[in-house]
Enzyme design. Structure first.
Site, short mmCIF file in Angstrom:
data_model
loop_
_atom_site.label_atom_id
_atom_site.label_comp_id
_atom_site.label_asym_id
_atom_site.label_seq_id
_atom_site.Cartn_x
_atom_site.Cartn_y
_atom_site.Cartn_z
N ASP A 199 0.86 -1.17 0.00
CA ASP A 199 0.00 0.00 0.00
C ASP A 199 0.90 1.24 0.00
OD1 ASP A 199 -2.32 1.66 0.45
OD2 ASP A 199 -1.74 1.73 2.56
N ASP A 217 -0.17 5.25 0.91
CA ASP A 217 -0.39 6.20 2.00
C ASP A 217 -0.61 5.47 3.32
OD1 ASP A 217 -0.75 9.00 0.59
OD2 ASP A 217 -1.81 7.51 -0.63
N ASP A 247 -2.28 -0.56 5.88
CA ASP A 247 -2.54 0.11 7.16
C ASP A 247 -4.02 0.34 7.47
OD1 ASP A 247 -2.67 2.22 5.07
OD2 ASP A 247 -2.93 3.54 6.80
#
Length: 251
Positions: free
Chosen positions: A15, A17, A194
């Site tokens: 991922d 950001d 996240d």
């Protein structure tokens, strides 16, 4: 939990950001560490190309942020997919958030200072990080547009944001499609993410015998720790002899 050591049988799905990059007040203000493109390029080479960026951003934005690095990628949570050979697979342009929904969100953002609408080719994200007191208002509005049983679109929670996107797309589907192709096929995947949208990618990685690593649990919520792990991985991969390719997969 300790992150695993990387080896040449792995495939990496990362991922962006909140995982590789620290979360910023707005999508445009994100800061890319100067050494990150080179780090990703080294990993990409060491893994024979089996590294993909899987993100809610568009592939074009990923390329602009990580230039000159470019590799396999999934954009808008799997709406668009770029393979190792550069071929891009994308959902039909007709499957996009209706214009009247975008207009309603833009009109609300004008009334709510600090709320920002991020348009995408197929979806739209609403950020309220700069106006956290407007979070409930944002959610009431998007729920009025997209009920839970909507046939084509779904709400995607994020950190102080919510996105409307095609129901058929997910990071899990993106991982599955990439794992069916070289150079990912036959490898043991590791997905690092996240937030909520990354869970499907982690589940897909586990289905292929790999691992899903949550930044909060494994890296203390710190993208710098993720980058340090990847940097250590470059060193480990450089000191190991590449094994024979997995059975059924040409080198």
């Amino acid at each position: 939990m300790t992150p695993p050591d990387l080896d040449r049988t792995n495939a990496l799905f990362l991922d962006l950001d909140g995982t590789l990059l620290e979360i910023a007040p707005t999508p445009e203000s994100v800061v890319v560490p100067p050494n990150l493109p080179g780090l990703l390029a080294s990993l990409h080479a060491s893994l024979g190309g089996a590294l993909a960026i899987v993100t809610g951003r568009s592939i074009d934005v990923v390329d602009s942020l990580l230039a000159p690095f470019s590799a396999s990628a999934a954009g808008e949570h799997g709406v668009a997919l770029r393979y190792q050979d550069g071929a891009v697979e994308e959902m039909p342009k007709g499957l996009a958030v209706p214009g009247e929904w975008r207009e309603a969100l833009q009109a609300a953002a004008k009334r709510w200072p600090g709320v920002r609408v991020e348009p995408k080719a197929h979806g739209v994200a609403v950020h309220y990080r700069l106006a956290p007191d407007r979070g409930n208002d944002v959610w009431r509005l998007v729920r009025s547009l997209v009920p839970e049983d909507h046939s084509w679109f779904r709400l995607i929670p994020a950190r102080e944001a919510v996105e409307i996107g095609p129901r058929a797309a997910s990071k899990g589907h993106a991982v599955e499609r990439l794992m069916a192709q070289a150079p990912f096929q036959g490898r043991r995947p590791i997905f690092v993410g996240d937030d909520f949208t990354d869970e499907a990618g982690m589940e897909a990685a586990r289905k292929f015998g790999g691992e899903g690593l949550r930044v909060a649990e494994v890296f203390g919520g710190d993208p710098a720790a993720v980058r340090a792990w990847l940097s250590r991985g470059v060193g480990l991969l450089g000191n190991r002899i590449a094994p024979a390719p997995p059975l059924g997969v040409s080198s």
